[in-house]
Scaffold this motif. Sequence first.
Motif, short mmCIF file in Angstrom:
data_model
loop_
_atom_site.label_atom_id
_atom_site.label_comp_id
_atom_site.label_asym_id
_atom_site.label_seq_id
_atom_site.Cartn_x
_atom_site.Cartn_y
_atom_site.Cartn_z
N SER A 199 0.92 -1.36 -0.18
CA SER A 199 -0.19 0.49 -0.10
C SER A 199 0.97 0.91 0.22
O SER A 199 2.43 1.21 -0.28
CB SER A 199 -0.82 -0.32 0.89
OG SER A 199 -0.29 0.11 2.67
N THR B 108 -7.54 -2.15 3.42
CA THR B 108 -8.55 -3.21 2.70
C THR B 108 -8.97 -4.06 3.21
O THR B 108 -8.18 -4.47 3.84
CB THR B 108 -8.53 -3.23 0.74
OG1 THR B 108 -7.42 -3.75 0.82
CG2 THR B 108 -7.74 -2.18 0.07
N THR B 109 -10.25 -4.66 2.66
CA THR B 109 -10.45 -6.00 3.62
C THR B 109 -9.66 -7.12 3.45
O THR B 109 -8.79 -8.04 3.95
CB THR B 109 -11.90 -5.88 2.93
OG1 THR B 109 -12.85 -5.13 3.01
CG2 THR B 109 -12.18 -8.16 4.04
N GLU C 33 -3.55 6.05 1.23
CA GLU C 33 -4.64 4.96 1.23
C GLU C 33 -4.67 4.20 3.11
O GLU C 33 -4.03 3.52 3.33
CB GLU C 33 -3.84 3.72 0.35
CG GLU C 33 -3.31 4.29 -0.54
CD GLU C 33 -2.88 3.05 -2.03
OE1 GLU C 33 -2.26 2.39 -1.73
OE2 GLU C 33 -2.57 3.56 -3.17
#
Length: 254
Positions: A56, A63-64, A60
């Motif tokens: 990442s 995320t899952t 940001e």
Amino acid sequence: MLRTLFSPRLVGLHLLVIGVLVAFILLGRWQLGVFTDSGHPRAAADPAPVALTDLSAPGERVTTDEIGRQVTATGTYDSSAQLLVADREPDVAAPGGRASSGAGFWLLTPLNLADGSTMPVVRGWVASPDDPAVDVPVGQVNVTGRLRPPDQSDAVQRGGALPTGQVATVSTAELINLWNGALRDGFVVATQQTPALSATPVAVPAPAVGAALTWRNLAYAAQWWIFAAFAVYMWFHFVRDAVRSNDPESQPET
């Protein structure tokens, strides 16, 4: 009547129906168990550790798919900005409630990376702020751990303000106001470190995935039990007809 019920032909029928009932009931329970287990979370694939900077970028959101991933990072800790996360056990259970007996502190330390970003790292758990493990390693460190999403800033309701240097949650929104640099979202729970971790490691679960209930198996279970009920129905009619055929009183007069 008893002689008819226990005739060799009907005894064989009784035993056959009992066997069928046992088999159908067990098959139904098996399908019901498959249905129940289908809704339980199961272990997901646990890929090898990947560099945090490859997973990442600063700014940001976590995320899952990234939650629970093993990551590696190299940098230097900022000892002047270390915080203690209060009222925590040495695990990553969701925060809540007041301090309980045995609750201590997570060591939350900013790790400054080569790209100029900062990653919050939970270096371990201590029972007291005076524990020697609170001291931050000097120089470059290599950290391996699991990525976790940030806590909600209002996840813990406290009765009063915390002492300076302590926080109630690991909240990206809160840390942005406390730390300098481009802060990355979430936090890493360290599982390995060079130099070695000195605090009690914080247990962190491997990623898991939810599973949808397999309603087809529930239908199969009901089907087997319907078959069992039908077998009882047919047995009753066979026995009734046999008893009537051997009962003189039920025979028509000639």
